[in-house]
Write a protein that holds these residues in place. Structure first.
Motif, PDB file in Angstrom:
ATOM      1  N   UNK A 176     -13.870  -5.022  -3.630  1.00 24.86           N
ATOM      2  CA  UNK A 176     -14.146  -6.454  -3.694  1.00 24.86           C
ATOM      3  C   UNK A 176     -15.300  -6.761  -2.753  1.00 24.86           C
ATOM      4  N   UNK A 177     -16.016  -7.819  -3.057  1.00 23.65           N
ATOM      5  CA  UNK A 177     -17.126  -8.231  -2.206  1.00 23.65           C
ATOM      6  C   UNK A 177     -16.686  -9.449  -1.397  1.00 23.65           C
ATOM      7  N   UNK A 178     -16.831  -9.347  -0.082  1.00 23.83           N
ATOM      8  CA  UNK A 178     -16.431 -10.448   0.789  1.00 23.83           C
ATOM      9  C   UNK A 178     -17.457 -11.578   0.756  1.00 23.83           C
ATOM     10  N   UNK A 179     -17.145 -12.639   1.515  1.00 23.34           N
ATOM     11  CA  UNK A 179     -18.048 -13.788   1.536  1.00 23.34           C
ATOM     12  C   UNK A 179     -19.408 -13.455   2.138  1.00 23.34           C
ATOM     13  N   UNK A 180     -19.431 -12.403   2.966  1.00 24.67           N
ATOM     14  CA  UNK A 180     -20.721 -12.021   3.567  1.00 24.67           C
ATOM     15  C   UNK A 180     -21.436 -10.949   2.740  1.00 24.67           C
ATOM     16  N   UNK A 181     -21.057 -10.829   1.487  1.00 19.48           N
ATOM     17  CA  UNK A 181     -21.728  -9.943   0.517  1.00 19.48           C
ATOM     18  C   UNK A 181     -21.586  -8.458   0.848  1.00 19.48           C
ATOM     19  N   UNK A 182     -20.582  -8.129   1.633  1.00 19.63           N
ATOM     20  CA  UNK A 182     -20.328  -6.723   1.939  1.00 19.63           C
ATOM     21  C   UNK A 182     -19.160  -6.243   1.091  1.00 19.63           C
ATOM     22  N   UNK A 183     -19.344  -5.119   0.448  1.00 18.45           N
ATOM     23  CA  UNK A 183     -18.282  -4.580  -0.404  1.00 18.45           C
ATOM     24  C   UNK A 183     -17.198  -3.942   0.452  1.00 18.45           C
ATOM     25  N   UNK A 184     -15.942  -4.212   0.112  1.00 18.93           N
ATOM     26  CA  UNK A 184     -14.815  -3.680   0.876  1.00 18.93           C
ATOM     27  C   UNK A 184     -13.852  -2.955  -0.061  1.00 18.93           C
ATOM     28  N   UNK A 185     -13.185  -1.962   0.510  1.00 20.37           N
ATOM     29  CA  UNK A 185     -12.214  -1.182  -0.253  1.00 20.37           C
ATOM     30  C   UNK A 185     -10.799  -1.609   0.130  1.00 20.37           C
ATOM     31  N   UNK A 186      -9.974  -1.889  -0.875  1.00 20.22           N
ATOM     32  CA  UNK A 186      -8.585  -2.295  -0.659  1.00 20.22           C
ATOM     33  C   UNK A 186      -7.654  -1.262  -1.285  1.00 20.22           C
ATOM     34  N   UNK A 187      -6.512  -1.065  -0.663  1.00 18.84           N
ATOM     35  CA  UNK A 187      -5.557  -0.077  -1.163  1.00 18.84           C
ATOM     36  C   UNK A 187      -4.139  -0.627  -1.129  1.00 18.84           C
ATOM     37  N   UNK A 188      -3.355  -0.229  -2.103  1.00 22.49           N
ATOM     38  CA  UNK A 188      -1.934  -0.579  -2.158  1.00 22.49           C
ATOM     39  C   UNK A 188      -1.176   0.591  -2.780  1.00 22.49           C
ATOM     40  N   UNK A 189       0.047   0.787  -2.330  1.00 29.04           N
ATOM     41  CA  UNK A 189       0.880   1.858  -2.858  1.00 29.04           C
ATOM     42  C   UNK A 189       2.159   1.237  -3.414  1.00 29.04           C
ATOM     43  N   UNK A 190       2.552   1.656  -4.605  1.00 31.89           N
ATOM     44  CA  UNK A 190       3.850   1.243  -5.148  1.00 31.89           C
ATOM     45  C   UNK A 190       4.719   2.477  -5.284  1.00 31.89           C
ATOM     46  N   UNK A 191       5.917   2.399  -4.707  1.00 32.42           N
ATOM     47  CA  UNK A 191       6.867   3.511  -4.762  1.00 32.42           C
ATOM     48  C   UNK A 191       8.047   3.071  -5.623  1.00 32.42           C
ATOM     49  N   UNK A 192       8.302   3.813  -6.684  1.00 34.09           N
ATOM     50  CA  UNK A 192       9.375   3.408  -7.581  1.00 34.09           C
ATOM     51  C   UNK A 192       9.006   2.107  -8.261  1.00 34.09           C
ATOM     52  N   UNK A 193       9.970   1.199  -8.324  1.00 28.31           N
ATOM     53  CA  UNK A 193       9.724  -0.062  -9.022  1.00 28.31           C
ATOM     54  C   UNK A 193       9.496  -1.240  -8.083  1.00 28.31           C
ATOM     55  N   UNK A 194      10.044  -1.184  -6.888  1.00 27.90           N
ATOM     56  CA  UNK A 194      10.041  -2.397  -6.085  1.00 27.90           C
ATOM     57  C   UNK A 194       9.694  -2.173  -4.616  1.00 27.90           C
ATOM     58  N   UNK A 195       9.167  -1.013  -4.279  1.00 29.26           N
ATOM     59  CA  UNK A 195       8.772  -0.781  -2.892  1.00 29.26           C
ATOM     60  C   UNK A 195       7.249  -0.737  -2.833  1.00 29.26           C
ATOM     61  N   UNK A 196       6.678  -1.578  -2.001  1.00 34.61           N
ATOM     62  CA  UNK A 196       5.236  -1.653  -1.899  1.00 34.61           C
ATOM     63  C   UNK A 196       4.786  -1.375  -0.469  1.00 34.61           C
ATOM     64  N   UNK A 197       3.719  -0.622  -0.339  1.00 33.56           N
ATOM     65  CA  UNK A 197       3.051  -0.435   0.950  1.00 33.56           C
ATOM     66  C   UNK A 197       1.706  -1.141   0.827  1.00 33.56           C
ATOM     67  N   UNK A 198       1.618  -2.327   1.422  1.00 39.26           N
ATOM     68  CA  UNK A 198       0.414  -3.142   1.274  1.00 39.26           C
ATOM     69  C   UNK A 198      -0.552  -2.787   2.400  1.00 39.26           C
TER      70      UNK A 198
END
Lengths: 145, 73
Positions: free
Chosen positions: B8-30
């Protein structure tokens, strides 16, 4: 570059093979556990879902990607446990106990004489016998239960 | 389990990398925004995914298998 941990030769061979057979090849750069170096994980093309950028043949130029991984409960806790809440770790330990506690084991699809397990898990595993093509009741291929 | 990452590109026009992990159906590591992203000195506002690779597609956007194409030779 080529040592027991890095093993670039095997990884390169796997990447080339994936590309020639499937038309795709994927890898992921990850920090080493110590955080002082960079490692490379080869990913299975069946488990990577990139949102393709039509202007580039490289995955790194895509804007999002999903990587599916198959891990045991212990591996998940070992890798993500520090980032998970205590409730989630408890949930994982309690609810996933029976599904993933054991290593994958061979079992026969067709075994007409019932379970003849000699293993330590008793009724949960079956005897794997080589069988011959003419043995109709043993014609099933071994599969992961 | 699924590991998802996106740019995603932030308001200051710098591209940033975001990550999320989903384990099973309902466990998330944000994990959110990844701090230690590799960037080039030439274009520091650009970053890329940690997953890389290449695909050979034909003109119909289908994967091209060289082994399969040579199977009948």
């Amino acid at each position: 570059m080529q040592n027991r941990q890095t093993d670039f030769k095997t990884k390169l061979w796997t990447l080339i093979k994936d590309l020639l057979i499937s038309g795709y090849t994927f890898y992921q750069t990850v920090p080493t556990p110590s955080g002082s170096n960079v490692g490379i994980d080869v990913l299975d093309p069946l488990n990577v879902f990139p949102d393709k950028n039509p202007n580039s043949p490289y995955i790194k130029d895509s804007y999002r990607v999903v990587v599916r991984k198959w891990m045991t409960k212990s591996q998940i806790i070992n890798k993500y446990g520090r980032e998970m809440s205590k409730e989630d770790v408890k949930n994982l330990k309690d609810n996933w106990k029976d599904a993933l506690d054991w290593s994958a084991r061979y079992a026969r699809i067709m075994h007409t004489s019932g379970c003849q397990s000699l293993g330590i898990i008793g009724d949960h595993e079956a005897v794997v016998e080589p069988g011959r093509p003419s043995d109709k009741h043993k014609a099933g291929n071994p599969n992961y239960e | 389990m699924f590991e998802v990452e996106w740019l995603e590109v932030d308001d200051d026009y710098v591209m940033q990398l975001y990550q999320t992990v989903r384990i099973g159906h309902d466990i998330y590591v944000l994990r959110g925004r990844k701090e230690d992203v590799s960037r080039s000195a030439d274009n520091p506002s650009y970053c890329s995914l940690t997953v890389n690779g290449v695909y050979f597609d034909n003109r119909n956007d289908e994967p091209f298998s060289l082994v399969l194409a040579c199977a009948n030779l």
